[in-house]
Scaffold this motif. Sequence first.
Motif, PDB file in Angstrom:
ATOM      1  N   MET A   1       6.844   4.817   8.579  1.00 15.71           N
ATOM      2  CA  MET A   1       6.088   4.789   7.342  1.00 15.71           C
ATOM      3  C   MET A   1       6.309   3.459   6.624  1.00 15.71           C
ATOM      4  SD  MET A   1       6.353   7.586   4.288  1.00 15.71           S
ATOM      5  CE  MET A   1       5.662   8.911   5.253  1.00 15.71           C
ATOM      6  N   LYS A   2       5.223   2.927   6.086  1.00 17.93           N
ATOM      7  CA  LYS A   2       5.304   1.660   5.353  1.00 17.93           C
ATOM      8  C   LYS A   2       5.093   1.960   3.875  1.00 17.93           C
ATOM      9  CE  LYS A   2       3.687  -1.155   9.223  1.00 17.93           C
ATOM     10  NZ  LYS A   2       3.561  -0.102  10.261  1.00 17.93           N
ATOM     11  N   ILE A   3       6.127   1.714   3.089  1.00 17.53           N
ATOM     12  CA  ILE A   3       6.130   2.093   1.679  1.00 17.53           C
ATOM     13  C   ILE A   3       6.098   0.831   0.827  1.00 17.53           C
ATOM     14  CG2 ILE A   3       7.413   3.298  -0.124  1.00 17.53           C
ATOM     15  CD1 ILE A   3       8.805   4.885   2.176  1.00 17.53           C
ATOM     16  N   CYS A   4       5.105   0.744  -0.054  1.00 20.95           N
ATOM     17  CA  CYS A   4       5.023  -0.452  -0.900  1.00 20.95           C
ATOM     18  C   CYS A   4       5.074  -0.076  -2.381  1.00 20.95           C
ATOM     19  CB  CYS A   4       3.755  -1.255  -0.603  1.00 20.95           C
ATOM     20  SG  CYS A   4       2.215  -0.491  -1.123  1.00 20.95           S
ATOM     21  N   ARG A   5       5.458  -1.076  -3.164  1.00 14.79           N
ATOM     22  CA  ARG A   5       5.395  -0.977  -4.633  1.00 14.79           C
ATOM     23  C   ARG A   5       4.367  -2.016  -5.050  1.00 14.79           C
ATOM     24  NH1 ARG A   5       8.817  -2.973  -9.272  1.00 14.79           N
ATOM     25  NH2 ARG A   5       9.721  -4.420  -7.765  1.00 14.79           N
ATOM     26  N   TYR A   6       3.433  -1.644  -5.869  1.00 12.78           N
ATOM     27  CA  TYR A   6       2.337  -2.566  -6.149  1.00 12.78           C
ATOM     28  C   TYR A   6       1.791  -2.399  -7.560  1.00 12.78           C
ATOM     29  CZ  TYR A   6      -0.914   1.350  -5.346  1.00 12.78           C
ATOM     30  OH  TYR A   6      -1.595   2.541  -5.431  1.00 12.78           O
ATOM     31  N   ASN A   7       1.018  -3.384  -7.977  1.00  7.13           N
ATOM     32  CA  ASN A   7       0.378  -3.428  -9.302  1.00  7.13           C
ATOM     33  C   ASN A   7       1.388  -3.123 -10.404  1.00  7.13           C
ATOM     34  OD1 ASN A   7      -1.806  -4.075  -7.774  1.00  7.13           O
ATOM     35  ND2 ASN A   7      -3.005  -2.265  -8.223  1.00  7.13           N
ATOM     36  N   ASP A   8       1.148  -2.101 -11.242  1.00  3.82           N
ATOM     37  CA  ASP A   8       2.087  -1.805 -12.333  1.00  3.82           C
ATOM     38  C   ASP A   8       3.090  -0.740 -11.884  1.00  3.82           C
ATOM     39  OD1 ASP A   8       0.066   0.044 -12.143  1.00  3.82           O
ATOM     40  OD2 ASP A   8      -0.102   0.386 -14.304  1.00  3.82           O
ATOM     41  N   ASN A   9       3.880  -1.075 -10.866  1.00  5.59           N
ATOM     42  CA  ASN A   9       4.912  -0.173 -10.338  1.00  5.59           C
ATOM     43  C   ASN A   9       4.350   1.109  -9.748  1.00  5.59           C
ATOM     44  OD1 ASN A   9       7.380  -1.660 -10.842  1.00  5.59           O
ATOM     45  ND2 ASN A   9       6.816  -1.427 -12.999  1.00  5.59           N
ATOM     46  N   ARG A  10       3.235   0.988  -9.052  1.00  8.39           N
ATOM     47  CA  ARG A  10       2.716   2.127  -8.319  1.00  8.39           C
ATOM     48  C   ARG A  10       3.386   2.166  -6.944  1.00  8.39           C
ATOM     49  NH1 ARG A  10      -0.520   4.332 -11.577  1.00  8.39           N
ATOM     50  NH2 ARG A  10      -1.058   6.018 -10.166  1.00  8.39           N
ATOM     51  N   LEU A  11       3.435   3.351  -6.380  1.00  7.67           N
ATOM     52  CA  LEU A  11       4.048   3.534  -5.073  1.00  7.67           C
ATOM     53  C   LEU A  11       2.941   3.839  -4.069  1.00  7.67           C
ATOM     54  CD1 LEU A  11       6.963   3.826  -3.765  1.00  7.67           C
ATOM     55  CD2 LEU A  11       6.534   6.290  -3.871  1.00  7.67           C
ATOM     56  N   GLY A  12       2.967   3.154  -2.934  1.00  5.59           N
ATOM     57  CA  GLY A  12       1.898   3.354  -1.965  1.00  5.59           C
ATOM     58  C   GLY A  12       2.406   3.475  -0.546  1.00  5.59           C
ATOM     59  N   ILE A  13       1.574   4.092   0.288  1.00  8.63           N
ATOM     60  CA  ILE A  13       1.804   4.141   1.730  1.00  8.63           C
ATOM     61  C   ILE A  13       0.735   3.270   2.379  1.00  8.63           C
ATOM     62  CG2 ILE A  13       1.754   5.654   3.768  1.00  8.63           C
ATOM     63  CD1 ILE A  13       4.164   5.982   1.869  1.00  8.63           C
ATOM     64  N   VAL A  14       1.170   2.387   3.252  1.00  7.49           N
ATOM     65  CA  VAL A  14       0.240   1.454   3.885  1.00  7.49           C
ATOM     66  C   VAL A  14      -0.145   1.985   5.257  1.00  7.49           C
ATOM     67  CG1 VAL A  14      -0.062  -0.909   4.719  1.00  7.49           C
ATOM     68  CG2 VAL A  14       1.291  -0.473   2.647  1.00  7.49           C
ATOM     69  N   GLU A  15      -1.450   2.129   5.452  1.00  5.54           N
ATOM     70  CA  GLU A  15      -1.988   2.576   6.743  1.00  5.54           C
ATOM     71  C   GLU A  15      -3.308   1.871   6.992  1.00  5.54           C
ATOM     72  OE1 GLU A  15      -0.400   7.246   6.708  1.00  5.54           O
ATOM     73  OE2 GLU A  15      -2.508   6.802   6.300  1.00  5.54           O
ATOM     74  N   LYS A  16      -3.420   1.228   8.128  1.00  7.04           N
ATOM     75  CA  LYS A  16      -4.683   0.602   8.550  1.00  7.04           C
ATOM     76  C   LYS A  16      -5.282  -0.297   7.454  1.00  7.04           C
ATOM     77  CE  LYS A  16      -5.854   4.409  11.674  1.00  7.04           C
ATOM     78  NZ  LYS A  16      -5.575   5.777  11.250  1.00  7.04           N
ATOM     79  N   GLY A  17      -4.446  -1.125   6.875  1.00  8.94           N
ATOM     80  CA  GLY A  17      -4.951  -2.086   5.887  1.00  8.94           C
ATOM     81  C   GLY A  17      -5.248  -1.507   4.521  1.00  8.94           C
ATOM     82  N   GLN A  18      -4.957  -0.214   4.346  1.00  4.43           N
ATOM     83  CA  GLN A  18      -5.217   0.447   3.067  1.00  4.43           C
ATOM     84  C   GLN A  18      -3.902   0.899   2.439  1.00  4.43           C
ATOM     85  OE1 GLN A  18      -8.581   1.568   1.728  1.00  4.43           O
ATOM     86  NE2 GLN A  18      -9.059  -0.212   2.988  1.00  4.43           N
ATOM     87  N   VAL A  19      -3.878   0.907   1.117  1.00  2.41           N
ATOM     88  CA  VAL A  19      -2.727   1.428   0.383  1.00  2.41           C
ATOM     89  C   VAL A  19      -3.124   2.760  -0.229  1.00  2.41           C
ATOM     90  CG1 VAL A  19      -1.116   1.026  -1.505  1.00  2.41           C
ATOM     91  CG2 VAL A  19      -1.986  -0.910  -0.196  1.00  2.41           C
ATOM     92  N   LYS A  20      -2.427   3.808   0.173  1.00  2.26           N
ATOM     93  CA  LYS A  20      -2.689   5.127  -0.402  1.00  2.26           C
ATOM     94  C   LYS A  20      -1.722   5.361  -1.552  1.00  2.26           C
ATOM     95  CE  LYS A  20      -4.835   7.530   3.381  1.00  2.26           C
ATOM     96  NZ  LYS A  20      -4.814   8.713   4.236  1.00  2.26           N
ATOM     97  N   ASP A  21      -2.243   5.744  -2.686  1.00  7.19           N
ATOM     98  CA  ASP A  21      -1.449   5.881  -3.905  1.00  7.19           C
ATOM     99  C   ASP A  21      -0.674   7.203  -3.901  1.00  7.19           C
ATOM    100  OD1 ASP A  21      -0.439   6.104  -6.457  1.00  7.19           O
ATOM    101  OD2 ASP A  21      -2.270   5.364  -7.419  1.00  7.19           O
ATOM    102  N   VAL A  22       0.652   7.078  -3.803  1.00  2.00           N
ATOM    103  CA  VAL A  22       1.492   8.285  -3.832  1.00  2.00           C
ATOM    104  C   VAL A  22       2.438   8.258  -5.043  1.00  2.00           C
ATOM    105  CG1 VAL A  22       1.333   8.680  -1.331  1.00  2.00           C
ATOM    106  CG2 VAL A  22       3.200   7.265  -2.235  1.00  2.00           C
ATOM    107  N   THR A  23       2.026   7.540  -6.073  1.00  2.00           N
ATOM    108  CA  THR A  23       2.884   7.342  -7.251  1.00  2.00           C
ATOM    109  C   THR A  23       3.370   8.662  -7.848  1.00  2.00           C
ATOM    110  OG1 THR A  23       1.577   5.363  -7.704  1.00  2.00           O
ATOM    111  CG2 THR A  23       2.992   6.151  -9.490  1.00  2.00           C
ATOM    112  N   ASN A  24       2.545   9.705  -7.728  1.00  3.19           N
ATOM    113  CA  ASN A  24       2.918  10.980  -8.366  1.00  3.19           C
ATOM    114  C   ASN A  24       4.236  11.553  -7.853  1.00  3.19           C
ATOM    115  OD1 ASN A  24       0.816  10.999 -10.115  1.00  3.19           O
ATOM    116  ND2 ASN A  24      -0.467  12.410  -8.920  1.00  3.19           N
TER     117      ASN A  24
END
Length: 291
Positions: free
Chosen positions: A1-24
């Motif tokens: 799993m590729k986990i990123c932090r982005y924009n205003d401290n949102r949490l995302g999963i990176v898949e196929k060039g897309q960031v899925k927002d899992v901040t919740n």
Amino acid sequence: MKICRYNDNRLGIVEKGQVKDVTNVLTLLPALRWPLEHGDHFVRNLPGLLPAIKDLASRADTASLSIADVHLLSPVANPGKIIAAPLNYSLHVAEGSDPAINQGVHMPDFEGFATPIDKFGLFLKSQTGLVGPGDGIELHFPNRRNDHEVELAVVIGKRGKRIARAEALGHVAGYCIGLDMTVRGPEDRSFRKSADSYSVLGPWLVTADEITDPDDLDFHLSVNGLTRQRSNTRELICDVPDLIARASRVYELYPGDVIMTGTPEGVGAVEGGDRVHAWFETIGEMEVLVR
Ligand code: MN
């Protein structure tokens, strides 16, 4: 799993060039109480959050953005410490005999020692100097030589002291690309490599289960499209388990601690306006602007 932090401290999963927002899922983090434990609160709790992260990422209605459209922050927000290895690739040790690199002070000679690290040890970089690729590198010594150093960065997931080599990889949360930015000069490494933005971590955290052997990863770095550094982590003099074992004999390791494992040959200067591109096999790639 590729986990990123982005924009205003949102949490995302990176898949196929897309960031899925899992901040919740961050609402599941336990409440903090002073004094805080050493280390990064999110990395410490990551194992417990993984099922919820996977569940949220798999939902068809999860919002997603293209990687190109997000501002990537350091995937570790609050590292307890950034430990770094000097002189850990033979050809970088060799190029260290160049006076433009050693400045007549930081001589790479390690005669009488098994490895350079047996002589020079490890060093620490300021944890508040850490940025993500989207933040860019702000040069602090514009009239001096500021170098890129691309390195495999290991993020510790499990606390430990005097970790045995055989247990070492079990303490890893995941891996990132690290840039150990350096101004050449006579000062101590902790000064020259700790200016704000002189540690870049990105583009995301690749969880350890996706990298069975961190000591066999191709990587390269280019500046403005021209390749400067190209190697494989099998060329490390002290490999990843060795570095974890050595570091943990000196410092207790905490979740979120980062180990920058050393850079191969090809270090070179960057200037304002340069675009640094770094790629690591299995991890991914990132572009970082120098200003
Ligand atoms: Mn370095």
